[in-house]
Design a protein around this motif. Structure first.
Motif, short mmCIF file in Angstrom:
data_model
loop_
_atom_site.label_atom_id
_atom_site.label_comp_id
_atom_site.label_asym_id
_atom_site.label_seq_id
_atom_site.Cartn_x
_atom_site.Cartn_y
_atom_site.Cartn_z
N ASN A 127 31.18 -19.18 -20.48
CA ASN A 127 30.38 -19.89 -20.18
C ASN A 127 30.07 -21.19 -19.36
O ASN A 127 29.00 -21.72 -18.66
N GLN A 128 31.13 -21.99 -19.27
CA GLN A 128 31.31 -23.12 -18.40
C GLN A 128 31.06 -22.84 -16.90
O GLN A 128 30.55 -23.35 -16.26
N ASP A 129 31.86 -21.45 -16.72
CA ASP A 129 31.69 -21.01 -15.47
C ASP A 129 30.28 -20.75 -14.91
O ASP A 129 29.82 -21.03 -13.85
N TRP A 130 29.71 -19.98 -15.78
CA TRP A 130 28.35 -19.69 -15.54
C TRP A 130 27.40 -20.76 -15.52
O TRP A 130 26.28 -20.79 -14.73
N ALA A 131 27.50 -21.66 -16.35
CA ALA A 131 26.85 -22.91 -16.45
C ALA A 131 26.77 -23.68 -14.90
O ALA A 131 25.72 -23.98 -14.47
N LYS A 132 28.31 -23.57 -14.41
CA LYS A 132 28.42 -24.34 -13.09
C LYS A 132 27.58 -23.47 -12.16
O LYS A 132 26.97 -24.04 -10.96
N ARG A 133 27.67 -22.14 -12.22
CA ARG A 133 27.02 -21.37 -11.02
C ARG A 133 25.47 -21.37 -11.32
O ARG A 133 24.86 -21.43 -10.24
N LEU A 134 25.01 -21.32 -12.30
CA LEU A 134 23.52 -21.30 -12.61
C LEU A 134 22.94 -22.76 -12.07
O LEU A 134 21.97 -22.83 -11.43
N GLN A 135 23.82 -23.90 -12.15
CA GLN A 135 23.36 -25.22 -11.87
C GLN A 135 23.40 -25.00 -10.42
O GLN A 135 22.21 -25.66 -9.90
N THR A 136 24.32 -24.57 -9.67
CA THR A 136 24.53 -24.42 -8.26
C THR A 136 23.18 -23.60 -7.52
O THR A 136 22.67 -24.07 -6.54
N ALA A 137 22.87 -22.64 -8.23
CA ALA A 137 22.12 -21.57 -7.79
C ALA A 137 20.65 -22.24 -7.99
O ALA A 137 19.78 -22.06 -6.95
N LEU A 138 20.49 -22.79 -8.92
CA LEU A 138 19.11 -23.65 -9.25
C LEU A 138 18.81 -24.72 -7.94
O LEU A 138 18.04 -24.82 -7.25
N HIS A 139 19.81 -25.33 -7.64
CA HIS A 139 20.02 -26.43 -6.68
C HIS A 139 19.79 -25.70 -5.37
O HIS A 139 18.97 -26.55 -4.45
N GLU A 140 20.31 -24.88 -5.18
CA GLU A 140 20.27 -24.01 -3.73
C GLU A 140 19.27 -23.04 -3.78
O GLU A 140 19.40 -22.25 -2.75
N HIS A 141 18.52 -22.83 -4.60
CA HIS A 141 17.37 -21.95 -4.47
C HIS A 141 17.85 -20.45 -4.47
O HIS A 141 17.07 -19.64 -3.66
N ARG A 142 18.80 -20.14 -5.22
CA ARG A 142 19.37 -18.89 -5.00
C ARG A 142 18.83 -17.99 -6.29
O ARG A 142 19.47 -17.11 -6.63
N LEU A 143 17.91 -18.55 -7.09
CA LEU A 143 17.18 -17.55 -8.17
C LEU A 143 15.91 -17.35 -7.75
O LEU A 143 15.00 -17.92 -7.42
N VAL A 144 16.15 -15.78 -7.55
CA VAL A 144 14.81 -15.28 -6.87
C VAL A 144 14.27 -14.07 -7.61
O VAL A 144 14.81 -13.50 -8.53
N ALA A 145 13.00 -13.91 -7.47
CA ALA A 145 12.41 -12.70 -8.27
C ALA A 145 12.51 -11.54 -7.52
O ALA A 145 12.37 -11.34 -6.27
N PHE A 146 12.87 -10.44 -8.48
CA PHE A 146 12.83 -9.03 -7.85
C PHE A 146 11.65 -8.30 -8.58
O PHE A 146 11.02 -8.97 -9.79
N PHE A 147 11.13 -7.20 -8.17
CA PHE A 147 9.79 -6.66 -8.73
C PHE A 147 10.36 -5.25 -9.15
O PHE A 147 10.48 -4.60 -8.22
N GLN A 148 9.80 -4.91 -10.37
CA GLN A 148 9.88 -3.49 -10.81
C GLN A 148 8.35 -3.07 -11.05
O GLN A 148 7.45 -3.54 -11.71
N PRO A 149 7.93 -2.00 -10.34
CA PRO A 149 6.38 -1.38 -10.71
C PRO A 149 6.29 -0.92 -11.92
O PRO A 149 7.21 -0.50 -12.51
N ILE A 150 5.15 -1.21 -12.40
CA ILE A 150 4.30 -0.51 -13.53
C ILE A 150 3.50 0.58 -13.11
O ILE A 150 2.27 0.13 -12.40
N TYR A 151 3.51 1.60 -13.45
CA TYR A 151 2.84 2.84 -13.06
C TYR A 151 1.81 3.25 -13.91
O TYR A 151 1.73 3.48 -15.09
N ASN A 152 0.31 3.27 -13.53
CA ASN A 152 -0.77 3.79 -14.08
C ASN A 152 -0.74 5.31 -14.10
O ASN A 152 -0.96 5.77 -13.19
N ILE A 153 -0.35 5.70 -15.42
CA ILE A 153 -0.40 7.04 -15.49
C ILE A 153 -1.61 8.08 -15.11
O ILE A 153 -1.46 8.89 -14.59
N LYS A 154 -2.70 7.58 -15.85
CA LYS A 154 -3.86 8.27 -15.45
C LYS A 154 -4.58 8.11 -13.94
O LYS A 154 -5.03 9.23 -13.34
N LYS A 155 -4.19 7.13 -13.37
CA LYS A 155 -4.56 6.94 -11.99
C LYS A 155 -3.55 7.22 -10.82
O LYS A 155 -3.91 7.29 -9.66
#
Length: 377
Positions: A127-155
């Protein structure tokens, strides 16, 4: 727990009595510290017989009743012990805290000594390791959004995308499975939520024909400044808020239902749509959904992934789908991993499908390609 039942005044008086007892307790030289809330530490200048002291203190506390006005209060306690160790990599209080967490989990043992070879030590270090990695990632803008499509079955087309946070480390894309729990413990969930909202708002300006959903939790809704931060983002970005879906993780917990529902109502007044994620396994129920007036209900993936062989899961999926339609909401089936599952949920009348059969989560650069997915033509 005392505050929830008796109120803050009685809770404060209980703590005063408890502190007085702990100050008077030591049979050897000890110093009392208040760590946080209702957690205290006794630091001794000697380790002689501390195991016996721990057992004695627990037994004494268990017999204590705190008379306050008309109340006679008996409390439950968890105790831990950590001894000085020159070879240990962990601070003394950290080792005691690890043992305390373990004592709370074990119903048959309410006092526990820290074990240098225990799994809890490794978990703490992880947990300590991930806390450091998360803090660094936030500071360096390395948390990014990936996108999963949501499919309209009828259309037969992709009409929505769920934004999912990922940590980027070099050429590695790291799942939130590894860092979200640590983020919660660090109080960083709201920071991540706002970061994802900013990225989603930027894309919503470009892809005006689709909807984007952003994951939140009940803890987010209990943050006093959440709504103010969202309103500030809306002023910054020229977007149609009706194209943004706020997905609430249904397995989350909340302290104040009225405040959560009030916040949801305010978000809907602004124009946002509301979805309940992982419905069927957590704290919400049909009554909560009626109060929240949600737009989408996402059926928990555990019912969908085995739907071909699990008749009970199939019946639950049908029930949730029927309820969604009865309330005017649309249904979304998660974990649609194969053509056979897709055809099954289509026959059940589910409105939308999401899962690896349609597409895995991908970076924003792949949104145009995912919009061209058609499964039935």
């Amino acid at each position: 727990m005392v505050q929830n039942i008796y109120g803050p005044k009685v809770s404060g008086e209980v703590l005063t009595v408890l502190i007085s007892f702990l100050q008077d307790f030591p049979r050897s030289t000890m110093t009392l510290y208040r760590i946080y809330n209702d957690t205290f530490a006794l630091l001794s200048d000697t380790k002689v017989h501390l195991q016996d002291e721990l057992k004695y203190l627990y037994n004494r506390l268990s017999l204590e009743h705190i008379p306050l006005d008309e109340f006679d209060i008996s409390l439950n306690y968890s105790l831990s012990l950590a001894l000085p160790c020159a070879q240990s990599e962990l601070p003394l209080f950290s080792r005691a805290d690890i043992a305390l967490d373990e004592a709370k989990k074990q119903e048959h043992r309410k006092y526990l000594s820290f074990d240098e070879n225990s799994n809890e030590k490794e978990l703490f270090k992880t947990n300590q390791d991930w806390a450091k990695r998360l803090q660094t990632a936030l500071h360096e803008h390395r948390l990014v959004a990936f996108f999963q499509p949501i499919y309209n079955i009828k259309k037969d087309k992709v009409m929505k995308f769920e934004s999912l946070v990922r940590m980027i480390e070099g050429d590695k894309v790291i799942s939130p499975y590894f860092f979200l729990d640590v983020a919660k413990q660090m109080g960083k969930l709201s920071d991540i939520t706002l970061l994802m909202l900013r990225q989603v708002f930027e894309l919503a300006q470009k892809f005006t024909e689709v909807e984007f959903s952003i994951n939140t939790s009940f803890e987010d809704f209990e943050e006093a400044g959440l709504l103010h931060d969202i309103e500030a983002l809306i002023k910054e970005f020229d977007i149609d808020t009706n194209k943004i879906i706020i997905e609430i993780l249904e397995t989350g917990k909340y302290k104040d239902e009225k405040h959560v529902i009030k916040t949801i109502t305010q978000l809907k007044d602004i124009g946002f749509k509301i979805a309940i994620d992982d419905f069927g396994t957590g704290n919400s129920n049909f009554a909560h959904l009626m109060l929240m007036q949600v737009d989408y209900i996402k059926i928990d993936g555990q019912f969908v992934k085995d739907i071909l062989n699990d008749e009970q899961g199939k019946n639950i999926t049908k029930t949730i789908n029927s309820f969604a339609h009865m309330t005017g909401a649309k249904s979304i089936a998660e974990f649609v991993a194969s053509k056979e599952i897709f055809e099954c949920i289509e026959n059940l009348g589910i409105d939308y499908a999401q899962g690896y059969y349609i597409s895995e989560p991908k970076p924003a650069s792949q949104i145009n390609a995912m919009l061209n997915i058609h499964l039935k033509t």
